[in-house]
Design a protein around this motif. Structure first.
Motif, PDB file in Angstrom:
ATOM      1  N   VAL A 158      44.367  -2.617   6.644  1.00 57.10           N
ATOM      2  CA  VAL A 158      44.031  -3.225   5.355  1.00 57.10           C
ATOM      3  C   VAL A 158      45.305  -3.702   4.669  1.00 57.10           C
ATOM      4  O   VAL A 158      46.292  -2.967   4.594  1.00 57.10           O
ATOM      5  CB  VAL A 158      43.309  -2.223   4.421  1.00 57.10           C
ATOM      6  CG1 VAL A 158      42.951  -2.888   3.093  1.00 57.10           C
ATOM      7  CG2 VAL A 158      42.055  -1.655   5.083  1.00 57.10           C
ATOM      8  N   ASP A 159      45.279  -4.939   4.191  1.00 56.32           N
ATOM      9  CA  ASP A 159      46.354  -5.466   3.343  1.00 56.32           C
ATOM     10  C   ASP A 159      45.780  -5.762   1.961  1.00 56.32           C
ATOM     11  O   ASP A 159      44.610  -6.150   1.831  1.00 56.32           O
ATOM     12  CB  ASP A 159      46.932  -6.756   3.937  1.00 56.32           C
ATOM     13  CG  ASP A 159      47.718  -6.515   5.212  1.00 56.32           C
ATOM     14  OD1 ASP A 159      48.267  -5.408   5.373  1.00 56.32           O
ATOM     15  OD2 ASP A 159      47.775  -7.440   6.054  1.00 56.32           O
ATOM     16  N   PHE A 160      46.602  -5.600   0.948  1.00 59.56           N
ATOM     17  CA  PHE A 160      46.188  -5.850  -0.429  1.00 59.56           C
ATOM     18  C   PHE A 160      46.960  -7.045  -0.984  1.00 59.56           C
ATOM     19  O   PHE A 160      48.186  -7.121  -0.825  1.00 59.56           O
ATOM     20  CB  PHE A 160      46.461  -4.630  -1.309  1.00 59.56           C
ATOM     21  CG  PHE A 160      45.628  -3.423  -0.976  1.00 59.56           C
ATOM     22  CD1 PHE A 160      44.510  -3.095  -1.726  1.00 59.56           C
ATOM     23  CD2 PHE A 160      45.952  -2.606   0.101  1.00 59.56           C
ATOM     24  CE1 PHE A 160      43.741  -1.981  -1.430  1.00 59.56           C
ATOM     25  CE2 PHE A 160      45.195  -1.488   0.412  1.00 59.56           C
ATOM     26  CZ  PHE A 160      44.081  -1.174  -0.353  1.00 59.56           C
ATOM     27  N   ILE A 161      46.239  -7.952  -1.628  1.00 59.56           N
ATOM     28  CA  ILE A 161      46.840  -9.117  -2.275  1.00 59.56           C
ATOM     29  C   ILE A 161      46.589  -9.000  -3.768  1.00 59.56           C
ATOM     30  O   ILE A 161      45.445  -8.816  -4.203  1.00 59.56           O
ATOM     31  CB  ILE A 161      46.209 -10.435  -1.768  1.00 59.56           C
ATOM     32  CG1 ILE A 161      46.209 -10.499  -0.240  1.00 59.56           C
ATOM     33  CG2 ILE A 161      46.937 -11.632  -2.376  1.00 59.56           C
ATOM     34  CD1 ILE A 161      47.567 -10.457   0.391  1.00 59.56           C
ATOM     35  N   ASP A 162      47.640  -9.098  -4.566  1.00 55.76           N
ATOM     36  CA  ASP A 162      47.446  -9.008  -6.016  1.00 55.76           C
ATOM     37  C   ASP A 162      48.452  -9.894  -6.728  1.00 55.76           C
ATOM     38  O   ASP A 162      49.534 -10.186  -6.210  1.00 55.76           O
ATOM     39  CB  ASP A 162      47.588  -7.560  -6.491  1.00 55.76           C
ATOM     40  CG  ASP A 162      46.887  -7.316  -7.818  1.00 55.76           C
ATOM     41  OD1 ASP A 162      45.818  -7.918  -8.041  1.00 55.76           O
ATOM     42  OD2 ASP A 162      47.396  -6.529  -8.633  1.00 55.76           O
ATOM     43  N   THR A 163      48.087 -10.314  -7.939  1.00 51.38           N
ATOM     44  CA  THR A 163      48.949 -11.183  -8.730  1.00 51.38           C
ATOM     45  C   THR A 163      49.442 -10.510 -10.002  1.00 51.38           C
ATOM     46  O   THR A 163      50.206 -11.118 -10.759  1.00 51.38           O
ATOM     47  CB  THR A 163      48.204 -12.481  -9.101  1.00 51.38           C
ATOM     48  OG1 THR A 163      46.992 -12.152  -9.798  1.00 51.38           O
ATOM     49  CG2 THR A 163      47.863 -13.288  -7.860  1.00 51.38           C
ATOM     50  N   TRP A 164      48.993  -9.274 -10.264  1.00 56.10           N
ATOM     51  CA  TRP A 164      49.435  -8.536 -11.449  1.00 56.10           C
ATOM     52  C   TRP A 164      50.756  -7.848 -11.115  1.00 56.10           C
ATOM     53  O   TRP A 164      50.797  -6.858 -10.412  1.00 56.10           O
ATOM     54  CB  TRP A 164      48.366  -7.526 -11.862  1.00 56.10           C
ATOM     55  CG  TRP A 164      48.671  -6.791 -13.140  1.00 56.10           C
ATOM     56  CD1 TRP A 164      49.419  -7.236 -14.190  1.00 56.10           C
ATOM     57  CD2 TRP A 164      48.237  -5.472 -13.483  1.00 56.10           C
ATOM     58  NE1 TRP A 164      49.475  -6.273 -15.176  1.00 56.10           N
ATOM     59  CE2 TRP A 164      48.762  -5.189 -14.769  1.00 56.10           C
ATOM     60  CE3 TRP A 164      47.449  -4.525 -12.839  1.00 56.10           C
ATOM     61  CZ2 TRP A 164      48.513  -3.977 -15.423  1.00 56.10           C
ATOM     62  CZ3 TRP A 164      47.204  -3.318 -13.484  1.00 56.10           C
ATOM     63  CH2 TRP A 164      47.736  -3.048 -14.758  1.00 56.10           C
ATOM     64  N   LYS A 196      40.299  -6.412  10.804  1.00 56.60           N
ATOM     65  CA  LYS A 196      41.325  -6.294   9.778  1.00 56.60           C
ATOM     66  C   LYS A 196      40.782  -6.860   8.467  1.00 56.60           C
ATOM     67  O   LYS A 196      40.083  -7.870   8.456  1.00 56.60           O
ATOM     68  CB  LYS A 196      42.582  -7.063  10.189  1.00 56.60           C
ATOM     69  CG  LYS A 196      43.698  -7.002   9.154  1.00 56.60           C
ATOM     70  CD  LYS A 196      44.967  -7.672   9.653  1.00 56.60           C
ATOM     71  CE  LYS A 196      46.061  -7.602   8.593  1.00 56.60           C
ATOM     72  NZ  LYS A 196      47.340  -8.173   9.071  1.00 56.60           N
ATOM     73  N   TYR A 197      41.146  -6.202   7.358  1.00 53.99           N
ATOM     74  CA  TYR A 197      40.644  -6.597   6.047  1.00 53.99           C
ATOM     75  C   TYR A 197      41.798  -6.944   5.111  1.00 53.99           C
ATOM     76  O   TYR A 197      42.878  -6.344   5.169  1.00 53.99           O
ATOM     77  CB  TYR A 197      39.822  -5.468   5.421  1.00 53.99           C
ATOM     78  CG  TYR A 197      38.570  -5.159   6.206  1.00 53.99           C
ATOM     79  CD1 TYR A 197      37.370  -5.776   5.900  1.00 53.99           C
ATOM     80  CD2 TYR A 197      38.606  -4.268   7.283  1.00 53.99           C
ATOM     81  CE1 TYR A 197      36.219  -5.513   6.631  1.00 53.99           C
ATOM     82  CE2 TYR A 197      37.457  -3.994   8.021  1.00 53.99           C
ATOM     83  CZ  TYR A 197      36.271  -4.621   7.686  1.00 53.99           C
ATOM     84  OH  TYR A 197      35.148  -4.364   8.417  1.00 53.99           O
ATOM     85  N   GLY A 198      41.538  -7.911   4.244  1.00 54.53           N
ATOM     86  CA  GLY A 198      42.467  -8.251   3.180  1.00 54.53           C
ATOM     87  C   GLY A 198      41.743  -8.101   1.848  1.00 54.53           C
ATOM     88  O   GLY A 198      40.667  -8.675   1.646  1.00 54.53           O
ATOM     89  N   ILE A 199      42.312  -7.319   0.951  1.00 58.13           N
ATOM     90  CA  ILE A 199      41.707  -7.081  -0.362  1.00 58.13           C
ATOM     91  C   ILE A 199      42.352  -8.020  -1.368  1.00 58.13           C
ATOM     92  O   ILE A 199      43.571  -7.974  -1.583  1.00 58.13           O
ATOM     93  CB  ILE A 199      41.913  -5.629  -0.832  1.00 58.13           C
ATOM     94  CG1 ILE A 199      41.480  -4.634   0.248  1.00 58.13           C
ATOM     95  CG2 ILE A 199      41.184  -5.385  -2.146  1.00 58.13           C
ATOM     96  CD1 ILE A 199      40.017  -4.559   0.509  1.00 58.13           C
ATOM     97  N   ILE A 200      41.556  -8.889  -1.973  1.00 55.25           N
ATOM     98  CA  ILE A 200      42.053  -9.764  -3.039  1.00 55.25           C
ATOM     99  C   ILE A 200      41.658  -9.149  -4.369  1.00 55.25           C
ATOM    100  O   ILE A 200      40.480  -9.118  -4.737  1.00 55.25           O
ATOM    101  CB  ILE A 200      41.479 -11.188  -2.898  1.00 55.25           C
ATOM    102  CG1 ILE A 200      42.011 -11.842  -1.621  1.00 55.25           C
ATOM    103  CG2 ILE A 200      41.835 -12.034  -4.115  1.00 55.25           C
ATOM    104  CD1 ILE A 200      41.436 -13.208  -1.341  1.00 55.25           C
ATOM    105  N   GLY A 201      42.648  -8.637  -5.070  1.00 58.02           N
ATOM    106  CA  GLY A 201      42.399  -7.943  -6.328  1.00 58.02           C
ATOM    107  C   GLY A 201      42.581  -6.449  -6.148  1.00 58.02           C
ATOM    108  O   GLY A 201      41.619  -5.727  -5.868  1.00 58.02           O
ATOM    109  N   ALA A 202      43.812  -5.963  -6.276  1.00 55.32           N
ATOM    110  CA  ALA A 202      44.101  -4.535  -6.127  1.00 55.32           C
ATOM    111  C   ALA A 202      43.881  -3.852  -7.470  1.00 55.32           C
ATOM    112  O   ALA A 202      44.809  -3.393  -8.124  1.00 55.32           O
ATOM    113  CB  ALA A 202      45.529  -4.335  -5.621  1.00 55.32           C
ATOM    114  N   GLY A 203      42.608  -3.812  -7.866  1.00 57.83           N
ATOM    115  CA  GLY A 203      42.214  -3.114  -9.083  1.00 57.83           C
ATOM    116  C   GLY A 203      41.387  -1.904  -8.714  1.00 57.83           C
ATOM    117  O   GLY A 203      41.483  -1.383  -7.591  1.00 57.83           O
ATOM    118  N   ALA A 204      40.537  -1.462  -9.640  1.00 59.25           N
ATOM    119  CA  ALA A 204      39.784  -0.239  -9.414  1.00 59.25           C
ATOM    120  C   ALA A 204      38.958  -0.303  -8.130  1.00 59.25           C
ATOM    121  O   ALA A 204      39.097   0.539  -7.237  1.00 59.25           O
ATOM    122  CB  ALA A 204      38.883   0.034 -10.623  1.00 59.25           C
ATOM    123  N   MET A 205      38.101  -1.316  -8.003  1.00 54.60           N
ATOM    124  CA  MET A 205      37.222  -1.392  -6.842  1.00 54.60           C
ATOM    125  C   MET A 205      37.955  -1.884  -5.598  1.00 54.60           C
ATOM    126  O   MET A 205      37.641  -1.477  -4.478  1.00 54.60           O
ATOM    127  CB  MET A 205      36.035  -2.296  -7.155  1.00 54.60           C
ATOM    128  CG  MET A 205      35.086  -1.694  -8.174  1.00 54.60           C
ATOM    129  SD  MET A 205      34.265  -0.198  -7.566  1.00 54.60           S
ATOM    130  CE  MET A 205      33.106  -0.920  -6.399  1.00 54.60           C
TER     131      MET A 205
END
Length: 320
Positions: A27-33, A2-11
């Motif tokens: 996959v889970d996405f973590i973002d602060t924007w 399982k993956y967690g993406i920190i920064g749901a931007g372009a890459m």
């Protein structure tokens, strides 16, 4: 895994969506924007196109750090260098990091692995570089540039010269995702090879506000690249850093990559055009720093760094 993406931007979107869709992993996405998170929730996912075509909404799971309860095996970090410290502090305060987790990052520039090492054991850090062009055109609106299967990337251990078990599993899933990973034994030489490439293409395209295909039309580009590469290689050699590509291979890559992504504006220009600070200090500025630390002055890289900062300052006179 399982993956967690920190920064749901372009890459971050590029890696997460390709892993989710092609490798069929969670996959889970973590973002602060906030506009980004709320737009994903409003439209039911992230809007994805490839080379401006076949736009579609891909359902994803996205969270603010403080509300996240998941436990990924591997974190994938894609933040701007200037934002990384605050992002990691907020994530750590939210309690989302755990001792058994690994972390991978293929961010532009240099300096991020030292920041990541404050929160993860060095043996759990996986380094990467990505020759993958992606645009974020707005909140939850991303465009994957380049033909499918053309992605290129490298992976290395922050500590050690052989892939750890988790690294090998990650690379296997990256292959299924069509991210095409190649293992390198030396993370520093691997990362600096990408930095010196960006110090030519990203910086010069930003200065002249052009796409990569427009940039490569100028017949003098190989000679400009040679001057910048020679300075960078001379500085790295004095520092004991051995890049994974030769000087000529780097020069040749400017032509091949610029043609492959001819409609792409590099990430530095994307930041510049939207009034954001660029990462030039972590690219050309980092090369110049290595030079000065080893009694070698990279005059062209120092000049280029000043030019980009001057252009950033001068934007105030061109605001409509």
């Amino acid at each position: 895994m399982k993956y967690g993406i920190i920064g749901a931007g372009a890459m971050g979107y590029r890696y997460g969506v390709m892993l989710q869709e092609n490798a069929k992993v969670e996959v889970d996405f973590i973002d602060t924007w906030e506009p980004n998170v709320e737009k994903v929730r409003e439209q039911g996912g992230v809007s994805v196109a490839r080379d401006h075509k076949n736009r579609r909404v891909v359902p994803i799971n996205i969270f603010y750090p403080e509300e996240y309860q998941g436990h990924p095996d591997v974190w994938i970090i894609f933040k701007k260098q200037m934002q990384l410290d605050e992002e990691l502090k907020r994530d750590a305060a939210a309690g989302i990091f755990h001792e058994d987790q690994y972390v991978f990052s293929a961010m532009n520039g240099m300096g991020h692995f030292e920041k990541i090492a404050k929160y993860f054991p060095a043996e759990h850090i996986i380094c990467g570089t990505a020759m993958i062009a992606t645009r974020l055109d707005g909140p939850a609106d991303v465009d994957f540039m380049g033909a499918e299967g053309a992605e290129e990337m490298h992976v290395a251990q922050y500590v050690g010269t052989k892939p750890a078990e988790v690294t090998q599993k990650m690379m296997d899933e990256f292959k299924k995702a069509m991210l095409n990973p190649i293992f390198a034994e030396d993370y520093l030489g691997m990362c600096m090879s990408k930095v010196v490439f960006n110090a030519v293409v990203n910086t010069l395209c930003t200065m002249f506000e052009v796409q990569m295909g427009q940039f490569i039309e100028y017949e003098g580009v190989p000679e400009m690249a040679r001057q910048l590469f020679n300075e960078a290689y001379d500085a790295c050699e004095r520092a004991g850093i051995h890049l994974i590509e030769t000087r000529q291979q780097e020069i040749d890559s400017v032509t091949t990559i610029s043609h492959a992504y001819k409609y792409h504006y590099p990430s530095m220009y994307q930041d510049f055009s939207k009034g954001r600070p660029t990462e030039v200090d972590y690219i050309n500025g980092y090369i110049a720093k290595i030079g000065r630390e080893n009694d070698y002055v990279c005059r062209t890289h120092e000049f280029a760094t000043h030019q980009v900062h001057l252009a950033e300052l001068m934007r105030k006179y061109h605001q409509k």
